[in-house]
Scaffold this motif. Sequence first.
Motif, PDB file in Angstrom:
ATOM      1  N   TYR A  99      15.311 -46.456  -4.127  1.00  0.00           N
ATOM      2  CA  TYR A  99      14.545 -47.203  -5.055  1.00  0.00           C
ATOM      3  C   TYR A  99      14.538 -48.812  -4.908  1.00  0.00           C
ATOM      4  O   TYR A  99      13.701 -49.350  -5.072  1.00  0.00           O
ATOM      5  CB  TYR A  99      15.095 -46.911  -6.511  1.00  0.00           C
ATOM      6  CG  TYR A  99      14.458 -45.317  -6.777  1.00  0.00           C
ATOM      7  CD1 TYR A  99      12.999 -45.446  -7.034  1.00  0.00           C
ATOM      8  CD2 TYR A  99      15.269 -44.009  -6.941  1.00  0.00           C
ATOM      9  CE1 TYR A  99      12.417 -44.223  -7.248  1.00  0.00           C
ATOM     10  CE2 TYR A  99      14.648 -43.144  -7.369  1.00  0.00           C
ATOM     11  CZ  TYR A  99      13.340 -42.989  -7.613  1.00  0.00           C
ATOM     12  OH  TYR A  99      12.962 -41.916  -7.773  1.00  0.00           O
ATOM     13  N   ALA A 100      15.730 -49.149  -4.278  1.00  0.00           N
ATOM     14  CA  ALA A 100      15.849 -50.661  -4.060  1.00  0.00           C
ATOM     15  C   ALA A 100      14.740 -51.182  -3.231  1.00  0.00           C
ATOM     16  O   ALA A 100      13.884 -52.128  -3.466  1.00  0.00           O
ATOM     17  CB  ALA A 100      17.324 -51.135  -3.757  1.00  0.00           C
ATOM     18  N   THR A 147      12.372 -29.343  -4.111  1.00  0.00           N
ATOM     19  CA  THR A 147      13.140 -30.276  -5.057  1.00  0.00           C
ATOM     20  C   THR A 147      14.616 -30.310  -4.542  1.00  0.00           C
ATOM     21  O   THR A 147      15.471 -30.943  -5.149  1.00  0.00           O
ATOM     22  CB  THR A 147      13.031 -29.704  -6.205  1.00  0.00           C
ATOM     23  OG1 THR A 147      13.490 -28.205  -6.474  1.00  0.00           O
ATOM     24  CG2 THR A 147      11.628 -29.813  -6.975  1.00  0.00           C
ATOM     25  N   THR A 148      14.941 -29.610  -3.460  1.00  0.00           N
ATOM     26  CA  THR A 148      16.464 -29.747  -3.010  1.00  0.00           C
ATOM     27  C   THR A 148      16.389 -30.992  -2.182  1.00  0.00           C
ATOM     28  O   THR A 148      17.729 -31.193  -1.843  1.00  0.00           O
ATOM     29  CB  THR A 148      16.985 -28.569  -2.216  1.00  0.00           C
ATOM     30  OG1 THR A 148      16.028 -28.268  -1.179  1.00  0.00           O
ATOM     31  CG2 THR A 148      16.857 -27.091  -2.884  1.00  0.00           C
ATOM     32  N   GLN A 149      15.418 -31.517  -1.782  1.00  0.00           N
ATOM     33  CA  GLN A 149      15.686 -32.499  -0.758  1.00  0.00           C
ATOM     34  C   GLN A 149      14.808 -33.826  -1.411  1.00  0.00           C
ATOM     35  O   GLN A 149      13.760 -34.181  -0.489  1.00  0.00           O
ATOM     36  CB  GLN A 149      15.124 -32.470   0.419  1.00  0.00           C
ATOM     37  CG  GLN A 149      15.993 -31.260   1.305  1.00  0.00           C
ATOM     38  CD  GLN A 149      15.749 -31.198   2.772  1.00  0.00           C
ATOM     39  OE1 GLN A 149      14.492 -31.089   2.989  1.00  0.00           O
ATOM     40  NE2 GLN A 149      16.619 -31.292   3.343  1.00  0.00           N
ATOM     41  N   PRO A 150      15.304 -34.346  -2.526  1.00  0.00           N
ATOM     42  CA  PRO A 150      14.408 -35.431  -3.209  1.00  0.00           C
ATOM     43  C   PRO A 150      14.028 -36.385  -2.285  1.00  0.00           C
ATOM     44  O   PRO A 150      12.950 -37.149  -2.055  1.00  0.00           O
ATOM     45  CB  PRO A 150      15.213 -35.910  -4.386  1.00  0.00           C
ATOM     46  CG  PRO A 150      16.146 -34.832  -4.697  1.00  0.00           C
ATOM     47  CD  PRO A 150      16.406 -33.911  -3.372  1.00  0.00           C
ATOM     48  N   LEU A 151      14.980 -36.874  -1.483  1.00  0.00           N
ATOM     49  CA  LEU A 151      14.791 -38.162  -0.660  1.00  0.00           C
ATOM     50  C   LEU A 151      13.664 -37.953   0.351  1.00  0.00           C
ATOM     51  O   LEU A 151      13.120 -38.873   0.841  1.00  0.00           O
ATOM     52  CB  LEU A 151      16.158 -38.494   0.148  1.00  0.00           C
ATOM     53  CG  LEU A 151      17.139 -39.307  -0.819  1.00  0.00           C
ATOM     54  CD1 LEU A 151      18.360 -39.367  -0.167  1.00  0.00           C
ATOM     55  CD2 LEU A 151      16.690 -40.669  -1.290  1.00  0.00           C
ATOM     56  N   VAL A 152      13.632 -36.589   0.939  1.00  0.00           N
ATOM     57  CA  VAL A 152      12.521 -36.531   1.739  1.00  0.00           C
ATOM     58  C   VAL A 152      11.204 -36.608   1.054  1.00  0.00           C
ATOM     59  O   VAL A 152      10.399 -37.203   1.851  1.00  0.00           O
ATOM     60  CB  VAL A 152      12.841 -35.170   2.530  1.00  0.00           C
ATOM     61  CG1 VAL A 152      11.368 -34.539   3.356  1.00  0.00           C
ATOM     62  CG2 VAL A 152      13.820 -35.177   3.238  1.00  0.00           C
ATOM     63  N   ALA A 153      11.032 -35.868   0.013  1.00  0.00           N
ATOM     64  CA  ALA A 153       9.741 -35.857  -0.630  1.00  0.00           C
ATOM     65  C   ALA A 153       9.322 -37.487  -1.151  1.00  0.00           C
ATOM     66  O   ALA A 153       8.176 -37.826  -1.076  1.00  0.00           O
ATOM     67  CB  ALA A 153       9.720 -35.078  -1.925  1.00  0.00           C
ATOM     68  N   LEU A 154      10.603 -38.311  -1.568  1.00  0.00           N
ATOM     69  CA  LEU A 154      10.310 -39.568  -2.281  1.00  0.00           C
ATOM     70  C   LEU A 154       9.820 -40.462  -1.037  1.00  0.00           C
ATOM     71  O   LEU A 154       9.051 -41.311  -1.131  1.00  0.00           O
ATOM     72  CB  LEU A 154      11.446 -40.143  -2.811  1.00  0.00           C
ATOM     73  CG  LEU A 154      11.873 -39.643  -4.127  1.00  0.00           C
ATOM     74  CD1 LEU A 154      13.350 -39.834  -4.618  1.00  0.00           C
ATOM     75  CD2 LEU A 154      10.864 -39.938  -5.148  1.00  0.00           C
ATOM     76  N   GLY A 163      15.509 -38.737  -9.711  1.00  0.00           N
ATOM     77  CA  GLY A 163      16.028 -40.373  -9.994  1.00  0.00           C
ATOM     78  C   GLY A 163      15.068 -41.026 -11.104  1.00  0.00           C
ATOM     79  O   GLY A 163      15.349 -42.037 -11.225  1.00  0.00           O
ATOM     80  N   MET A 164      13.980 -40.464 -11.766  1.00  0.00           N
ATOM     81  CA  MET A 164      12.852 -40.964 -12.632  1.00  0.00           C
ATOM     82  C   MET A 164      13.094 -40.632 -14.113  1.00  0.00           C
ATOM     83  O   MET A 164      12.837 -39.239 -14.328  1.00  0.00           O
ATOM     84  CB  MET A 164      11.825 -40.800 -12.002  1.00  0.00           C
ATOM     85  CG  MET A 164      11.408 -41.593 -11.051  1.00  0.00           C
ATOM     86  SD  MET A 164       9.330 -41.359 -10.308  1.00  0.00           S
ATOM     87  CE  MET A 164       9.696 -40.079  -9.181  1.00  0.00           C
TER      88      MET A 164
END
Length: 292
Positions: free
Chosen positions: A279-280, A249-256, A65-66
């Motif tokens: 992000y919000a 990279t299959t789980q962006p939300l976990v890493a983020l 998302g960046m």
Amino acid sequence: MSYRGRFAPSPTGPLHFGSLVSALASWLDARAHRGTWLVRIEDIDGPRTVPGAAQDILDTLERFGMVADEPPVWQSQRMALYQQAFERLRASGLIYPCGCTRKEIADSLVRAHARHTTLAYPGTCRGGLNGKPARAWRLRVPDGEDAIVTFDDGWQGTQTQNLATEVGDFVLRRADDQWAYQLAVVVDDADQGITHIVRGADLLDSTARQIYLQRCLEVPSPSYLHVPVVTNADGDKLSKQTGALALNTTQPLVALNDAATHLGLRMSDAAATSLDAFYAEAITAWSARVKR
Ligand code: GLU
């Protein structure tokens, strides 16, 4: 002045957790300031650049998302700018060729250490090459009070470095004929109008050199914020060299969410439901954490 920030990865491999933390911090700071966020690929270190890694990093950032607000720039396409800056410094007599080999410098540092004196490059070639062939080019740093560079870091607080005793005249053009990171980064940050630099604390030690070089080139100094580096259980910086694994990279939300937690941001369960929700919440949490 409108905010311009950047993430400047070296394409030495895929994005790893440590570089995700730097990317996220710079993104959040730019968004919190309603600023512009840029990506610059620092691919001029030939021996360290891995083919395909830059595109891989850009793809991962996008999946996370960046996306940069302007097309990414590549240092390998900007050599003329580095040459121009170098010529300016040469014309002002601020740089000089150095003929010391790595071994000669290492030996002089060992001798200095034994005498408990400076651990900086001792300026051997300042007065001339003494018949040795030129290898690198160095920037002359001032002596005395003028050598002290102080800046306020947005995360680490006030920082002071004495360039003469802690660093010495530093390399801008390497012995292998490549532009040094310090020169390229300063030229690019100025050329791209970067106002805020947010990056990992492993670069804290380079910042005084960069500020001094900005003064020599008569360009403005951005404000700096260095986030804590990610270390492994032994306290070593997480990087490819220390065996850091690429991100899942299959789980962006976990890493983020992990990266946000590393930055000291407290995230709710809702932040794990979508990139927008993440992000919000992260932008609000970052603004509250980093007041500047
Ligand atoms: N390319 C450098 C690195 O990946 C970062 C440069 C910077 O942010 O100033 O370590």
